[in-house]
Scaffold this active site. Structure first.
Site, mmCIF file in Angstrom:
data_model
loop_
_atom_site.group_PDB
_atom_site.id
_atom_site.type_symbol
_atom_site.label_atom_id
_atom_site.label_comp_id
_atom_site.label_asym_id
_atom_site.label_seq_id
_atom_site.Cartn_x
_atom_site.Cartn_y
_atom_site.Cartn_z
ATOM 1 N N GLY A 227 45.656 64.431 11.145
ATOM 2 C CA GLY A 227 44.673 65.344 10.572
ATOM 3 C C GLY A 227 44.853 66.783 11.017
ATOM 4 O O GLY A 227 45.970 67.273 11.227
ATOM 5 N N TYR B 235 27.315 61.764 12.194
ATOM 6 C CA TYR B 235 28.560 62.526 12.382
ATOM 7 C C TYR B 235 28.262 64.021 12.445
ATOM 8 O O TYR B 235 28.732 64.722 13.349
ATOM 9 C CB TYR B 235 29.540 62.244 11.239
ATOM 10 C CG TYR B 235 30.738 63.154 11.273
ATOM 11 C CD1 TYR B 235 31.759 62.939 12.191
ATOM 12 C CD2 TYR B 235 30.842 64.258 10.419
ATOM 13 C CE1 TYR B 235 32.870 63.787 12.244
ATOM 14 C CE2 TYR B 235 31.933 65.104 10.461
ATOM 15 C CZ TYR B 235 32.940 64.871 11.372
ATOM 16 O OH TYR B 235 34.013 65.710 11.446
ATOM 17 N N THR C 93 43.388 67.475 21.726
ATOM 18 C CA THR C 93 42.893 66.104 21.621
ATOM 19 C C THR C 93 42.914 65.685 20.151
ATOM 20 O O THR C 93 42.636 66.472 19.259
ATOM 21 C CB THR C 93 41.470 65.959 22.197
ATOM 22 O OG1 THR C 93 40.518 66.595 21.331
ATOM 23 C CG2 THR C 93 41.377 66.563 23.597
ATOM 24 N N GLY C 94 43.307 64.437 19.927
ATOM 25 C CA GLY C 94 43.463 63.982 18.549
ATOM 26 C C GLY C 94 44.590 64.685 17.841
ATOM 27 O O GLY C 94 44.547 64.891 16.628
ATOM 28 N N ASN D 121 47.447 63.680 17.033
ATOM 29 C CA ASN D 121 48.387 62.812 16.332
ATOM 30 C C ASN D 121 48.149 62.734 14.822
ATOM 31 O O ASN D 121 48.948 62.151 14.095
ATOM 32 C CB ASN D 121 48.331 61.395 16.905
ATOM 33 C CG ASN D 121 46.964 60.758 16.757
ATOM 34 O OD1 ASN D 121 46.065 61.065 17.543
ATOM 35 N ND2 ASN D 121 46.766 59.901 15.769
#
Length: 316
Positions: free
Chosen positions: A31, A181, A26-27, A29
């Protein structure tokens, strides 16, 4: 073999082959998630990038294909901030089994105002924690169909100094973005550990592992145009920090090892070797507050309510 000797022989640049296996990031794309996907693609595995941005996912896939010719990588439309969409996203995978998922995607806000997801949850807690929590119940059948399915949850070194407020998980009363966060990542880590306890209780073949990337900076990260490009000035400004932290390519190493290494055990925490900030991946002791099973159980129950999820998340 001791955990320390395992760490010495693991070569982050010569990963074991994984043909025939399928991994979801997931994520994936951008970092750290991008580098997790790129490194897993180098093993010969099929890699799925879970992302809500098709254009960014296409750029990431083109970058991976240019560096790993012949790899099979594809995109899955995935919006963790929209809980009602997750079942359709998993159905669209059209998979009979999934060998591992890396829960990496996340939102990080640096300043107010407080924002909410489509479901009315605080954006960081709702995306980073509740989105992955809810996704698990739809992925469980696919992970259970694999010989030894793995759920790898990417937490944060920032969670070490945070504590959950179980009476204000959504930061409705006292919203501070950086703290919210850190708490969202802490919630993810509690979840990953509690999930493994529940898997063990059912004698499941699946396992759940928690990792963190240490200190991972853009300025120390190698270019992957157009996914990630930095100026000469940005590269030079990051050099002093390289003594204590690292780039996002190295920040991916704990998650990649947690997916691939047969010696990794459920319920472990993996991070960088040097002070938890940089270096090759190794198992490390749980933060003392992460060992609090009562907090983890209360968070689980609250997450079920907030995500309207099956209390067992599809587990037997």
């Amino acid at each position: 073999m001791t955990s320390e000797s395992q760490t010495r022989i693991w070569d982050v640049h010569r990963l074991p082959r994984a043909e025939g296996r399928t991994f979801l990031v997931t994520g994936g794309n951008a970092g750290i998630g991008y580098f997790v996907a790129e490194q897993l693609a180098e093993t010969g595995a099929d890699v799925v990038l879970g992302s809500r941005h098709p254009t960014k996912a296409e750029a990431a896939m083109a970058s991976i294909r240019s560096r790993v010719p012949g790899t099979y990588v594809r995109h899955c439309q995935l919006d963790l901030a929209d809980l009602s969409s997750l079942r359709n996203s998993v159905d669209a995978l059209e998979l009979d089994r999934l060998d591992a998922v890396v829960y990496n995607a996340g939102v990080a806000l640096d300043e107010p105002p407080r924002r909410e997801t489509k479901d009315g949850n605080e954006l960081m807690f709702g995306t980073n924690h509740l989105g992955h929590f809810a996704l698990t119940q739809w992925l469980t059948p696919l992970l259970s169909a694999a010989p030894a399915g793995r759920i790898v949850t990417v937490g944060s070194f920032a969670a070490k100094s945070e504590r959950l407020d179980l009476d204000d998980l959504q930061s409705a009363e006292d919203y501070r973005p950086k703290r919210a966060y850190g708490r969202s990542k802490l919630a993810q880590m509690y979840f990953g550990l509690e999930l493994d306890r529940r898997l063990r209780a059912t004698d499941s073949t699946m396992l759940s592992v928690v990792v963190h990337p240490g200190g991972a900076l853009d300025s120390l990260t190698p270019d992957r145009p157009p996914v990630h490009v930095k100026t000469v000035g940005e590269r030079l400004s990051g050099l002093p920090a390289g003594l204590v932290v690292q780039g996002k390519d190295a920040g991916a190493w704990p998650a990649v090892r947690a997916v691939l290494d047969p010696e990794v055990r459920g319920g472990q925490l993996w991070g960088p070797r040097l002070f938890g900030l940089r270096g090759r991946p190794r198992p490390e002791p749980l933060y003392s507050h992460l060992a609090d099973t009562a907090v983890a159980a209360r968070l689980w129950d609250a997450s079920c309510d907030l995500a309207d999820a099956d209390p067992n998340l599809g587990l037997p």
